[in-house]
Design an enzyme around this catalytic site. Structure first.
Site: not given
Length: 192
Positions: A12-13, A19, A69, A89, A155
């Site tokens: 994942r980023h 976030n 990201r 995403e 994502h």
């Protein structure tokens, strides 16, 4: 199915500004924590690369979405990079940029519908997981054709779909699959 000679890493980023604020969607940059994750990711990946007969690391291709990201997270990886719009995403439509609490307050019926059936639920003017799975078909087809090891910086929803695809493919072919998914700096080891 994917060759045993090459590896596929899913990460994942790094943590994004969105976030930190519990906002969904958007195209925000990495937070300081996310930047720290991006700084250590190259060492983590390079230490796990399979070696060729002469001891050199095997070639690796890094795939990201077109969102900041993932690109920022992958920036330090010393490998060829490919940006895929298909890896973006899930499109949260009118809920993009909201928290789940805000969605529950502003769109209670939508919040309940998503909670009831996350797979089929489609955000208003957005996507469902089923839509995203279809969008990812060119990516999974290319994964099958690709001869190099791959690092996918993605994502959460996208990685869930790709991981599911890999697990089903391994089960159908009878292969033993060992997966290491990296999420915000914490490895999650899964054996299937």
């Amino acid at each position: 199915m994917v060759s045993n000679q090459r590896k596929i890493w899913l990460t994942r980023h790094g943590e994004s500004i969105y976030n930190q604020k519990a906002l969904i969607g958007g195209d925000s940059s990495l937070s300081p924590n996310g930047q720290s994750y991006a700084e250590v990711l190259p060492d983590v990946i390079l230490s796990r690369l399979p070696k060729a007969v002469d001891g050199t690391p095997v070639p690796v291709s890094v795939w990201t979405s077109t969102l900041k990201r993932t690109i920022q997270t992958a920036a330090g990886l010393p490998c060829a990079k490919l940006k895929w719009k298909a890896l973006d995403e899930i499109d949260a439509g009118v809920c993009d940029g909201m928290t789940y609490a805000q969605i529950a307050e502003k769109y209670p019926a939508e919040f309940a519908a998503r909670k009831k059936d996350k797979l089929r639920y489609r955000y208003p003017r957005g996507e469902s997981y089923l839509d995203m799975i279809q969008r990812l078909e060119p990516v999974t087809s290319e994964m099958e054709r690709e001869g190099e090891s791959i690092v996918i910086v993605g994502h959460q929803a996208v990685l869930r779909c790709i991981f599911g695809y890999l697990m089903v493919s391994a089960a159908r072919s009878g292969e033993s699959t060992h997966a290491c998914i990296l999420a915000h700096g914490r490895p999650h080891i899964i054996f299937a």
